[in-house]
Every structure is written in C-alpha cells, then in structure tokens.
Design a protein around this motif. Structure first.
Motif, short mmCIF file in Angstrom:
data_model
loop_
_atom_site.label_atom_id
_atom_site.label_comp_id
_atom_site.label_asym_id
_atom_site.label_seq_id
_atom_site.Cartn_x
_atom_site.Cartn_y
_atom_site.Cartn_z
N LEU A 10 0.82 -1.21 0.00
CA LEU A 10 0.00 0.00 0.00
C LEU A 10 0.86 1.26 0.00
O LEU A 10 0.53 2.26 -0.65
N CYS A 11 1.97 1.23 0.75
CA CYS A 11 2.86 2.39 0.79
C CYS A 11 3.54 2.63 -0.55
O CYS A 11 3.96 3.75 -0.86
N SER A 12 3.67 1.58 -1.34
CA SER A 12 4.35 1.71 -2.63
C SER A 12 3.35 1.86 -3.77
O SER A 12 3.69 1.66 -4.93
N ALA A 13 2.11 2.24 -3.45
CA ALA A 13 1.05 2.24 -4.45
C ALA A 13 1.34 3.18 -5.60
O ALA A 13 0.93 2.95 -6.74
N SER A 14 2.06 4.27 -5.31
CA SER A 14 2.30 5.25 -6.37
C SER A 14 3.17 4.69 -7.49
O SER A 14 3.06 5.09 -8.63
N THR A 15 4.05 3.78 -7.16
CA THR A 15 4.94 3.23 -8.18
C THR A 15 4.53 1.85 -8.65
O THR A 15 4.96 1.40 -9.70
N ASP A 23 -13.02 -0.71 -10.36
CA ASP A 23 -13.79 0.21 -9.52
C ASP A 23 -14.42 -0.56 -8.37
O ASP A 23 -14.41 -1.79 -8.32
N ASP A 24 -14.99 0.19 -7.42
CA ASP A 24 -15.56 -0.43 -6.21
C ASP A 24 -16.69 -1.39 -6.54
O ASP A 24 -16.82 -2.44 -5.89
N SER A 25 -17.50 -1.05 -7.52
CA SER A 25 -18.62 -1.94 -7.84
C SER A 25 -18.13 -3.28 -8.37
O SER A 25 -18.70 -4.34 -8.07
N THR A 26 -17.03 -3.25 -9.15
CA THR A 26 -16.46 -4.50 -9.65
C THR A 26 -15.93 -5.35 -8.52
O THR A 26 -16.15 -6.57 -8.47
N LEU A 27 -15.23 -4.71 -7.56
CA LEU A 27 -14.69 -5.46 -6.43
C LEU A 27 -15.82 -6.03 -5.57
O LEU A 27 -15.73 -7.17 -5.09
N ARG A 28 -16.87 -5.24 -5.35
CA ARG A 28 -17.99 -5.74 -4.55
C ARG A 28 -18.65 -6.93 -5.24
O ARG A 28 -19.05 -7.89 -4.61
N SER A 29 -18.77 -6.83 -6.58
CA SER A 29 -19.38 -7.93 -7.33
C SER A 29 -18.53 -9.19 -7.23
O SER A 29 -19.06 -10.29 -7.03
N LEU A 30 -17.20 -9.03 -7.33
CA LEU A 30 -16.31 -10.19 -7.19
C LEU A 30 -16.40 -10.79 -5.79
O LEU A 30 -16.40 -12.02 -5.62
N ALA A 31 -16.46 -9.93 -4.78
CA ALA A 31 -16.51 -10.42 -3.39
C ALA A 31 -17.80 -11.16 -3.10
O ALA A 31 -17.85 -11.94 -2.13
N ASP A 32 -18.83 -10.93 -3.91
CA ASP A 32 -20.11 -11.62 -3.71
C ASP A 32 -20.18 -12.94 -4.47
O ASP A 32 -21.15 -13.67 -4.32
N GLU A 33 -19.15 -13.25 -5.27
CA GLU A 33 -19.20 -14.48 -6.06
C GLU A 33 -18.98 -15.70 -5.16
O GLU A 33 -18.11 -15.70 -4.29
N PRO A 34 -19.76 -16.78 -5.38
CA PRO A 34 -19.61 -17.99 -4.56
C PRO A 34 -18.18 -18.55 -4.55
O PRO A 34 -17.75 -19.12 -3.54
N GLY A 64 -10.10 -8.16 10.21
CA GLY A 64 -11.52 -8.52 10.13
C GLY A 64 -11.87 -9.27 8.86
O GLY A 64 -13.05 -9.43 8.53
N GLY A 65 -10.86 -9.76 8.12
CA GLY A 65 -11.13 -10.47 6.88
C GLY A 65 -11.94 -11.72 7.06
O GLY A 65 -12.62 -12.16 6.12
N GLU A 66 -11.91 -12.32 8.26
CA GLU A 66 -12.71 -13.53 8.50
C GLU A 66 -14.20 -13.25 8.48
O GLU A 66 -15.01 -14.18 8.35
N HIS A 67 -14.59 -11.97 8.61
CA HIS A 67 -16.01 -11.60 8.60
C HIS A 67 -16.36 -10.70 7.42
O HIS A 67 -17.53 -10.32 7.29
N ASP A 68 -15.40 -10.35 6.57
CA ASP A 68 -15.63 -9.36 5.51
C ASP A 68 -14.97 -9.83 4.22
O ASP A 68 -13.81 -9.50 3.95
N LEU A 73 -10.84 -9.41 -0.14
CA LEU A 73 -10.52 -9.39 -1.57
C LEU A 73 -9.69 -8.17 -1.92
O LEU A 73 -8.71 -8.26 -2.65
N ALA A 74 -10.09 -6.99 -1.40
CA ALA A 74 -9.33 -5.77 -1.70
C ALA A 74 -7.91 -5.87 -1.16
O ALA A 74 -6.95 -5.47 -1.84
N ALA A 75 -7.76 -6.42 0.03
CA ALA A 75 -6.42 -6.56 0.61
C ALA A 75 -5.59 -7.56 -0.19
O ALA A 75 -4.38 -7.36 -0.38
N THR A 76 -6.21 -8.63 -0.66
CA THR A 76 -5.48 -9.61 -1.46
C THR A 76 -5.00 -8.99 -2.77
O THR A 76 -3.85 -9.17 -3.19
#
Length: 617
Positions: A10-15, A23-34, A64-68, A73-76
């Motif tokens: 995350l600290c190296s995100a600029s490079t 986008d957020d909607s795509t990530l939310r959709s992926l996180a909802d996939e079985p 809190g990844g065990e509950h979210d 997914l975003a952290a991975t």
C-alpha cells in the motif's frame, strides 16, 4: 505474517499501482461471487453477515477479513503487487489459488513476476492429475472412526499405466491432537470442538496401512471425473491451507465437510456443503458426491481381517486348528500328519496361517520372531501357492439408509394409550434397515422421544446423548470383545403408578456368537450409574447383564433381549423385550415392539408399540 507485506504494498502504491484499477462496484461484485466465498471458506452468519470457518489469523490479509469477504478481496488484490523481492513469502506464492482466480477474473497482466520456488517444487512433487475420494468404512472400536472417514487421493498422470496408487498422495483433514488423550476425552473434545483441524498431505501407502490393516477397515475408492486443471486448482488451494487451523467438530465441521469444500474449489458451481447445515456424516457426504455426478468408477480394497476370514471360510474345524498351530509355530509345517494332507488343503491352511500372523501383529513394532514366522510361512506358500483370493464385494456403504430418522408410533402401556414422536440425528440401531450396515453394529447419537398420553398429557420419554453397541461374533481364529455404552435421560416406573425421568450412564462387555449365518447370540456383563431423585445417593451404581438374540430374517431384523440391573440399595429392575423391524423401502421401516418390565418399586408393566420410521437427511 503477511500484513507487513500488505502495508508495504500500500505504501508503494504510487509506483506499483494497477494499470487499470477495478472500480468499487467491480470489487464488490467479485466479493459476492460464490467462488471467492469458497476460497475463503465463508458461510452466511446466523444473524446476517459472513464468517469464515478458518480459525487462523495467518489466513487473512485484512483486519476482520474472516467476517468481511470484500475487505479480504481488496487486501489480497493490493498484496499481489508487493515487490517480488519477498520471494517465497510473497502473497502470490502463499495464495496461488487466489492469485490465479483474480488474474483470470480481472485480466491482471501487470503483476510482479515472482518465482515461488517452494510452491512449484511441492506442486511438481505431488504432480496432480486426477482425484479419488477414499472412504474407509466405519470401525466401531475407534472413537474417531465410528462413522467412517473420507480423504482424497491425488494421482499422477501415469497412474494407470506406469505407476501405483501406493505412490500417490493422500489429502486428509483431521483433528490435531497433542499428548495422549484417552478415548473418552477424545470423543468429548471432538464433539465440543476441543481440537483444531488441519489439512495434511502424505503418501497414500501410509493411509492404506493405517486403515485397511491397523484399524481393519474396508476401503472404498471413488474415482472422480475432475479434470487435471480442476485437480490442480484444488491443490493450489491446499497449499494456501498449509498449517492453517480450523475448528474441528465430529458431526459437522469434520473430515468429510472440509473435503466437500475442496471439491467446490476444484469445480466452481458445485453446491455440496449447502446440503449439510447440521451434520456431515461421511456416508451421507459420499452419497452427495455421487448424486452430483462426480464419480466415474468405484474400487474396493478389503481389510486384512476380511481377507483372513475369507481365506479361512472353506476350512473345516480340524484345518482351522492347523491354521492356529502354524501361526503359533511354523515348525509344525514339517510334521508328517500335516504333510499327509492334500496339497490344495495345505495351501489354504498355510496362507491362512500367514494372514493370521500378520493380523496378530497389526499395529505392533517389528519383532524378529514374528518376522521369522512370517518368512517361514511365505517360503511354504511359494512352494505350494493357494488359489487367488477373491473377496466378495459388500454392499456399497452409500446404499444404506440415510442418517437422520423421524419416528411416529402408537401404543399402550398398561392400558394407557399413547402416541410417540421421535427424532434421531444419527444414525443406525441394531434392527434398522440393514443394507449397507454390518449385523450387530449400532451408533445412535442425539435421539429425542416425546409421548402424548390420553388427555393431551405430554412427557419427555427419552433423551439419548449416545448409544453405541458392537456385537462382533467370535470365530475359530478371532476372539473380539463385544461391548456397549449409552448415556442420557429415560423414564423409570415408580411405585405410585407414575414414572420419573432419571439420568444414566451405562455400559458393558462380553461376547457374541454366530449361531447361524443370519443369527447372533450375545451375553454381556453391564454396569450402570444413575441419578435418581428418590435414591439416597446422588449417583447410584448397579451391576447387571444384557443378553439376547439378533436375527436377520426375510422381513427385516428381530431382536429378543433380556436385561437386568441390580442396585446397591436393593432395587432390582428386569426387562424382556421383543422387536421386529419390517423393511418397507430404503427410506422407511415399520417396527413392532413388545416389552415386559419388572421392578421392586413398581408393579410389572407391559408396553406394546407400532412405530413408523422414516430415514432422511
């Protein structure tokens, strides 16, 4: 372990930013996939939200990844862009299944290139190509094996032409036990989730030895139709679970349930675990795998005990005496009266004696004397080989009735009519529909019976925590103990014409005899501990007996049984009962029972009942 890498990413995100971040909607959709839920072992929480079955912080990259699932997914995704210098500790190496899925779903072409030497070496050693579901059948004399067990065998590409299944890998999930817990403590902690569960991968030959020889259990091997890519995808996820802890419970979050989760990872779209919201009995999970169309072929490996009994079945009593003598002393091979026997009979006797020697030393460390015995008998067998041993294949275990039972009965107790309603969570008693089960075996867990007497008067008749019986007959070569144990609450007749609910723990041991092929006789000495409010002591002990006949007949199964308990305070209880189960169909049975009971505290009573039993999951 991986969270510092996440912070670095995350600290190296600029490079190291994604060239086209989703986008957020795509990530939310992926996180909802079985499939993402399968990779994280998530289930819907009872009160909403999510929870993961994984009980190990090292498995999650997000707080809190065990509950979210979305946060995980975003952290991975962010962690996959960590510098490649992390080597084998890089998230791409630790989570190859997550990496593959996100790479494919998001078309990630700009991920850092990481070599992942440890994973690739391990994967190459296993060389996954195809998968076999292995079911060691139930074995009553081991608390961890009463319901059977399941594991997966991972085969290489040339297994049918150049290799041997013994060289394959066995994928197992089981309780991790530190120390030497006794059987009672093991069963209790297994029921209550007192052990962590871990996946392990080890040579299949070790499991063959453990189950078919050490525990004398038949093995059923179900070859699955998973493709090489599906098998490989599953193994990638197994790497992610290396040394990752789960909670372990005998009846639901057990070996069979965890393997169903792996199959859902292997083939996206399978819905296997959803069929088991309360319990996951191994035979039921095997049935679910078959119903899902995953099984291509079935093989059978008989246990060492079954092979011994099959080989010696044609022998007469005098020939069986020779088997015992040769197993005790191979020098008997040189006796003139043994050599005078026909060659074909000597061949059977010698082979039976060798198998008996190997059976006796099962589970023991190598002993030079036993090794010498075996070698001498093998020499004789090589000079005069017996015919090929063909073991008759038993009924497939999944063809037996399903594990849960609903019961509805009507009857009378000393002219008082009643209706009885019952539920048993698992899974078989002595006279239930027998196909797929051995005669003389009983495992009942969590049984509730309610009675409604005339006048709408309701009573809790029984609440059984467990009832286990193993009536294994003696043979000319083997002398197994028969035993039983039970605990729960039951109604006991009182002197005032009423009855009382008491708590009890009882058990016993003795012997069973095979009177005919379809008829067993048994006699056991028993002991009982009872909490009775009317007795002076908090716990009242009793000694007693339990004997009877178990007959497999054309209509079903019949049990004639006599029991007695003699308490330290002078109370004596005796009971004789007769029950016949009529097997109506695979999913239903009709049971008729008659019982006469005697007690010093009450008048003799007679009970008659007709009961319909429905087997389901």
């Amino acid at each position: 372990m991986l969270r510092p890498l996440l912070l670095l990413a995350l600290c190296s995100a600029s490079t190291l930013a994604l060239s086209a971040p989703p986008d957020d909607s795509t990530l939310r959709s992926l996180a909802d996939e079985p499939y993402w839920h399968s990779l994280g072992h998530y289930e819907s929480g009872k009160l909403g939200g999510w929870r993961s079955y994984v009980d190990d912080d090292d498995f999650f990259l997000a707080d809190g990844g065990e509950h979210d699932p979305a946060a995980e997914l975003a952290a991975t995704l962010a962690a996959l862009y960590a510098p490649a210098s992390a080597g084998d500790r890089h998230p791409q190496c630790v989570f190859p299944a997550r990496t593959r899925w996100l790479r494919e779903r998001l078309s990630l072409t700009d991920l850092p290139t990481v070599e992942c030497k440890e994973f690739r070496t391990w994967y190459a050693d296993v060389a996954p190509h195809s998968t076999v579901l292995v079911f060691p059948a139930a074995y009553l004399n081991s608390p961890s094996s009463m319901f059977g067990h399941t594991l997966l065998r991972i085969d290489q590409a040339d297994i049918d032409t150049q290799g041997s299944p013994l060289l394959s890998s066995a994928l197992n999930f089981g309780a991790y036990i530190e120390g030497m817990d006794n059987s009672v403590l093991y069963a209790w902690k297994g029921l209550m989730g007192g052990y962590p569960g871990l996946f392990s991968l080890l040579p299949y030959r070790e499991k063959i030895g453990e189950y078919s020889r050490l525990e004398n259990r038949d093995l059923w091997e179900y070859r699955l139709n998973l493709t090489p890519d599906e098998t490989g995808r599953m193994l990638e996820h197994v790497w992610e679970l290396k040394q990752i802890r789960f909670d372990y419970f005998f009846f639901d979050e057990n070996c069979s349930y965890r393997l169903l989760e792996l199959l859902e990872v292997a083939r996206p779209g399978l819905r296997l675990t959803a069929q088991f919201p309360l319990t996951a009995i191994p035979a039921d999970t095997v049935r679910a795998v078959i119903d899902a169309g995953l099984v291509a072929d079935i093989d059978y490996r008989p246990s060492r005990e079954r092979e011994l009994l099959t080989r010696t079945a044609p022998l007469e009593s005098e020939e069986l005496r020779w088997v015992r003598q040769l197993a005790d002393d191979p020098q008997q091979l040189e006796r003139d009266d043994f050599q005078a026997l026909p060659s074909e009979r000597r061949a059977l006797i010698q082979d039976g004696a060798y198998r008996l020697v190997r059976y006796r030393v099962t589970g023991e460390e190598r002993d030079p004397a036993n090794a010498a015995h075996s070698y001498r008998l093998l020499q004789a067998i090589n000079r005069n080989p017996p015919p090929r041993l063909d073991v008759e294949r038993p009924v497939l275990p999944e063809n037996g009735h399903e594990s849960r039972t609903l019961q509805f009965g009507v009857g009378s107790r000393d002219e008082r009519a009643f209706a009885e309603y019952g539920l048993r969570m698992a899974y078989h008693d002595l006279i239930d529909n027998l196909e797929g089960f051995p005669l003389g075996a009983q495992i009942e867990i969590a049984q509730l019976r309610l009675r409604q007497y005339e006048g709408n008067h309701w009573k809790l008749q029984r609440l059984d925590l467990a009832g286990i019986r193993s009536l294994t007959p003696l043979t000319p070569l083997l002398r197994p103990w028969s035993w039983q144990i039970a605990a729960g609450l039951e109604r006991i007749a009182e002197g005032d014409g009423d009855d009382r609910l008491v708590g009890h723990l009882n058990g016993g041991g003795g012997f069973t005899w095979q009177l005919r092929e379809d008829l067993l006789g048994f006699a056991l000495a028993t002991a009982r501990l009872e909490h009775h409010p009317e007795f002076g002591a908090v716990i009242s002990p009793a000694a007693g007996f339990d004997s009877g006949l178990l007959w497999r007949n054309g209509a079903g199964n019949l049990l004639l049984e006599a029991r007695g308990d003699y308490f330290h305070n002078g109370e004596v209880r005796r009971r004789i009962s007769l029950a016949q189960q009529f097997e109506l169909r695979d999913t239903a049975g009709l049971r008729v029972g008659l019982e006469r009971s005697f007690s010093h505290r009450a008048e003799p009573e007679t009970e008659f009942q007709v009961q319909l039993r429905w087997y389901f999951y």
